[in-house]
Design a protein around this motif. Structure first.
Motif, PDB file in Angstrom:
ATOM      1  N   MET A   1       0.778  -1.243  -0.002  1.00 22.50           N
ATOM      2  CA  MET A   1       0.118   0.000  -0.059  1.00 22.50           C
ATOM      3  C   MET A   1       0.910   1.318   0.099  1.00 22.50           C
ATOM      4  O   MET A   1       1.897   1.126   0.741  1.00 22.50           O
ATOM      5  N   ILE A   2       0.492   2.253  -0.717  1.00 24.00           N
ATOM      6  CA  ILE A   2       1.230   3.578  -0.780  1.00 24.00           C
ATOM      7  C   ILE A   2       0.157   4.601  -0.033  1.00 24.00           C
ATOM      8  O   ILE A   2      -0.970   4.453  -0.402  1.00 24.00           O
ATOM      9  N   VAL A   3       0.768   5.270   0.623  1.00 22.76           N
ATOM     10  CA  VAL A   3       0.029   6.411   1.366  1.00 22.76           C
ATOM     11  C   VAL A   3       0.779   7.765   1.098  1.00 22.76           C
ATOM     12  O   VAL A   3       1.735   7.974   1.148  1.00 22.76           O
ATOM     13  N   LEU A   4      -0.320   8.728   0.450  1.00 21.97           N
ATOM     14  CA  LEU A   4       0.303   9.896   0.229  1.00 21.97           C
ATOM     15  C   LEU A   4      -0.377  11.130   0.792  1.00 21.97           C
ATOM     16  O   LEU A   4      -1.791  10.990   0.941  1.00 21.97           O
ATOM     17  N   GLY A   5       0.365  12.053   1.577  1.00 24.50           N
ATOM     18  CA  GLY A   5      -0.387  13.129   2.194  1.00 24.50           C
ATOM     19  C   GLY A   5      -0.120  14.298   1.398  1.00 24.50           C
ATOM     20  O   GLY A   5       1.277  14.637   1.083  1.00 24.50           O
ATOM     21  N   ILE A   6      -1.213  15.077   0.658  1.00 25.30           N
ATOM     22  CA  ILE A   6      -0.920  16.156  -0.376  1.00 25.30           C
ATOM     23  C   ILE A   6      -1.517  17.391   0.047  1.00 25.30           C
ATOM     24  O   ILE A   6      -2.673  17.282  -0.121  1.00 25.30           O
ATOM     25  N   PRO A   7      -0.882  18.458   0.372  1.00 25.98           N
ATOM     26  CA  PRO A   7      -1.520  19.745   0.438  1.00 25.98           C
ATOM     27  C   PRO A   7      -1.620  20.151  -0.945  1.00 25.98           C
ATOM     28  O   PRO A   7      -1.032  19.780  -1.908  1.00 25.98           O
ATOM     29  N   MET A   8      -2.651  21.039  -1.168  1.00 25.68           N
ATOM     30  CA  MET A   8      -2.745  21.893  -2.496  1.00 25.68           C
ATOM     31  C   MET A   8      -2.053  23.048  -2.212  1.00 25.68           C
ATOM     32  O   MET A   8      -2.008  24.003  -1.607  1.00 25.68           O
ATOM     33  N   TYR A   9      -1.066  23.244  -3.214  1.00 20.52           N
ATOM     34  CA  TYR A   9      -0.142  24.480  -3.362  1.00 20.52           C
ATOM     35  C   TYR A   9      -0.453  25.062  -4.767  1.00 20.52           C
ATOM     36  O   TYR A   9      -0.180  24.233  -5.780  1.00 20.52           O
ATOM     37  N   ASN A  10      -0.888  26.192  -4.813  1.00 24.01           N
ATOM     38  CA  ASN A  10      -1.433  26.778  -5.964  1.00 24.01           C
ATOM     39  C   ASN A  10      -1.962  25.989  -7.200  1.00 24.01           C
ATOM     40  O   ASN A  10      -1.758  25.981  -8.228  1.00 24.01           O
ATOM     41  N   PHE A  11      -2.952  25.361  -6.625  1.00 26.78           N
ATOM     42  CA  PHE A  11      -3.699  24.368  -7.360  1.00 26.78           C
ATOM     43  C   PHE A  11      -3.187  23.075  -8.048  1.00 26.78           C
ATOM     44  O   PHE A  11      -3.878  22.544  -8.444  1.00 26.78           O
ATOM     45  N   ASN A  12      -2.163  22.816  -7.235  1.00 28.47           N
ATOM     46  CA  ASN A  12      -1.679  21.542  -7.737  1.00 28.47           C
ATOM     47  C   ASN A  12      -0.660  21.016  -6.508  1.00 28.47           C
ATOM     48  O   ASN A  12      -1.090  21.337  -5.499  1.00 28.47           O
ATOM     49  N   ILE A  13      -0.036  19.894  -6.827  1.00 28.52           N
ATOM     50  CA  ILE A  13       0.640  19.292  -5.888  1.00 28.52           C
ATOM     51  C   ILE A  13       2.079  20.090  -5.409  1.00 28.52           C
ATOM     52  O   ILE A  13       2.542  20.954  -6.385  1.00 28.52           O
ATOM     53  N   GLY A  40       1.921   0.361 -16.881  1.00 25.93           N
ATOM     54  CA  GLY A  40       2.347   0.315 -15.286  1.00 25.93           C
ATOM     55  C   GLY A  40       2.884  -0.873 -14.734  1.00 25.93           C
ATOM     56  O   GLY A  40       2.107  -1.894 -15.169  1.00 25.93           O
ATOM     57  N   LEU A  41       3.842  -0.971 -14.218  1.00 26.39           N
ATOM     58  CA  LEU A  41       4.538  -2.234 -13.481  1.00 26.39           C
ATOM     59  C   LEU A  41       4.074  -2.239 -12.028  1.00 26.39           C
ATOM     60  O   LEU A  41       4.625  -3.304 -11.518  1.00 26.39           O
ATOM     61  N   LEU A  42       3.093  -1.649 -11.653  1.00 25.73           N
ATOM     62  CA  LEU A  42       3.023  -1.642 -10.010  1.00 25.73           C
ATOM     63  C   LEU A  42       1.456  -2.017 -10.010  1.00 25.73           C
ATOM     64  O   LEU A  42       0.826  -1.518  -9.176  1.00 25.73           O
ATOM     65  N   GLN A  43       0.984  -3.078 -10.912  1.00 22.63           N
ATOM     66  CA  GLN A  43      -0.461  -3.391 -10.649  1.00 22.63           C
ATOM     67  C   GLN A  43      -0.457  -4.081  -9.108  1.00 22.63           C
ATOM     68  O   GLN A  43       0.475  -4.695  -8.804  1.00 22.63           O
ATOM     69  N   ASN A  44      -1.718  -4.285  -8.757  1.00 17.88           N
ATOM     70  CA  ASN A  44      -2.149  -5.118  -7.709  1.00 17.88           C
ATOM     71  C   ASN A  44      -1.625  -4.232  -6.437  1.00 17.88           C
ATOM     72  O   ASN A  44      -1.376  -4.876  -5.254  1.00 17.88           O
ATOM     73  N   LYS A  45      -1.495  -2.957  -6.621  1.00 20.65           N
ATOM     74  CA  LYS A  45      -0.934  -2.046  -5.366  1.00 20.65           C
ATOM     75  C   LYS A  45      -2.099  -1.320  -5.147  1.00 20.65           C
ATOM     76  O   LYS A  45      -3.001  -0.997  -6.090  1.00 20.65           O
ATOM     77  N   LYS A  46      -2.225  -0.677  -3.879  1.00 15.22           N
ATOM     78  CA  LYS A  46      -3.403   0.139  -3.241  1.00 15.22           C
ATOM     79  C   LYS A  46      -2.779   1.421  -2.883  1.00 15.22           C
ATOM     80  O   LYS A  46      -1.722   1.495  -2.401  1.00 15.22           O
ATOM     81  N   ALA A  47      -3.342   2.459  -3.296  1.00 14.43           N
ATOM     82  CA  ALA A  47      -2.832   3.760  -2.888  1.00 14.43           C
ATOM     83  C   ALA A  47      -4.056   4.344  -1.992  1.00 14.43           C
ATOM     84  O   ALA A  47      -5.068   4.369  -2.444  1.00 14.43           O
ATOM     85  N   VAL A  48      -3.683   5.314  -0.935  1.00 14.71           N
ATOM     86  CA  VAL A  48      -4.639   5.796  -0.317  1.00 14.71           C
ATOM     87  C   VAL A  48      -4.062   7.229  -0.159  1.00 14.71           C
ATOM     88  O   VAL A  48      -2.778   7.545  -0.057  1.00 14.71           O
ATOM     89  N   VAL A  49      -4.729   8.154  -0.753  1.00 12.33           N
ATOM     90  CA  VAL A  49      -4.287   9.641  -0.899  1.00 12.33           C
ATOM     91  C   VAL A  49      -5.090  10.743   0.013  1.00 12.33           C
ATOM     92  O   VAL A  49      -6.351  10.880  -0.365  1.00 12.33           O
ATOM     93  N   PHE A  50      -4.383  11.371   0.883  1.00  9.59           N
ATOM     94  CA  PHE A  50      -5.039  12.417   1.642  1.00  9.59           C
ATOM     95  C   PHE A  50      -4.817  13.604   1.231  1.00  9.59           C
ATOM     96  O   PHE A  50      -3.438  13.790   1.077  1.00  9.59           O
ATOM     97  N   ILE A  51      -5.661  14.305   0.822  1.00 11.34           N
ATOM     98  CA  ILE A  51      -5.520  15.905   0.174  1.00 11.34           C
ATOM     99  C   ILE A  51      -5.948  17.019   1.059  1.00 11.34           C
ATOM    100  O   ILE A  51      -7.252  16.857   1.712  1.00 11.34           O
ATOM    101  N   THR A  52      -5.300  17.892   1.514  1.00 10.88           N
ATOM    102  CA  THR A  52      -5.808  18.946   2.263  1.00 10.88           C
ATOM    103  C   THR A  52      -5.941  20.122   1.421  1.00 10.88           C
ATOM    104  O   THR A  52      -5.037  20.415   0.780  1.00 10.88           O
ATOM    105  N   ARG A  53      -6.740  21.030   1.564  1.00 11.89           N
ATOM    106  CA  ARG A  53      -7.082  22.342   0.999  1.00 11.89           C
ATOM    107  C   ARG A  53      -7.535  23.422   1.601  1.00 11.89           C
ATOM    108  O   ARG A  53      -8.656  23.173   2.670  1.00 11.89           O
TER     109      ARG A  53
END
Length: 113
Positions: A1-13, A40-53
């Motif tokens: 599993m991949i977990v990303l925490g992403i704020p919005m900066y100037n409408f993007n990452i 893509g070679l990363l099949q069968n992976k899960k990602a959870v993405v947390f976005i704050t704005r």
């Protein structure tokens, strides 16, 4: 599993995440070229993405679409997004957004069991 925490900066990452994406998108390692286009070679992976704005932009914002597209390019199609928006509007909006995000996280936790 991949977990990303992403704020919005100037409408993007943030630029640091963009640089990270540049570093991990490697032909022959995380994707490959085929006669039918890149695969893509990363099949069968899960990602959870947390976005704050700070404002409220919705889940169909181009930032969300870009992250989904990039992860899909790597083969990661199982992506869950948790958005916490309106954090800079006022305290009530902030509290409601954080409570909604907590509920989404709890739901994801129950799904993982």
């Amino acid at each position: 599993m991949i977990v990303l925490g992403i704020p919005m900066y100037n409408f993007n990452i943030p630029s640091t995440l963009s640089s990270y994406f540049d570093h991990i998108a490697r032909a022959g390692i995380t994707f490959r070229y085929t006669a039918n286009g890149p695969e893509g070679l990363l099949q069968n992976k899960k990602a959870v993405v947390f976005i704050t704005r700070g404002g409220s932009y919705g889940s169909d914002h181009p930032q969300t679409a870009y992250v989904r597209q990039f992860l899909g390019f790597l083969g990661i199609e199982d992506v869950e997004f948790v958005h916490a928006e309106g954090l800079a509007i006022d305290e009530a909006s902030r509290a409601a957004a954080l409570e909604s995000a907590r509920e989404q996280i709890a739901r994801l936790g129950r799904q993982a069991d």
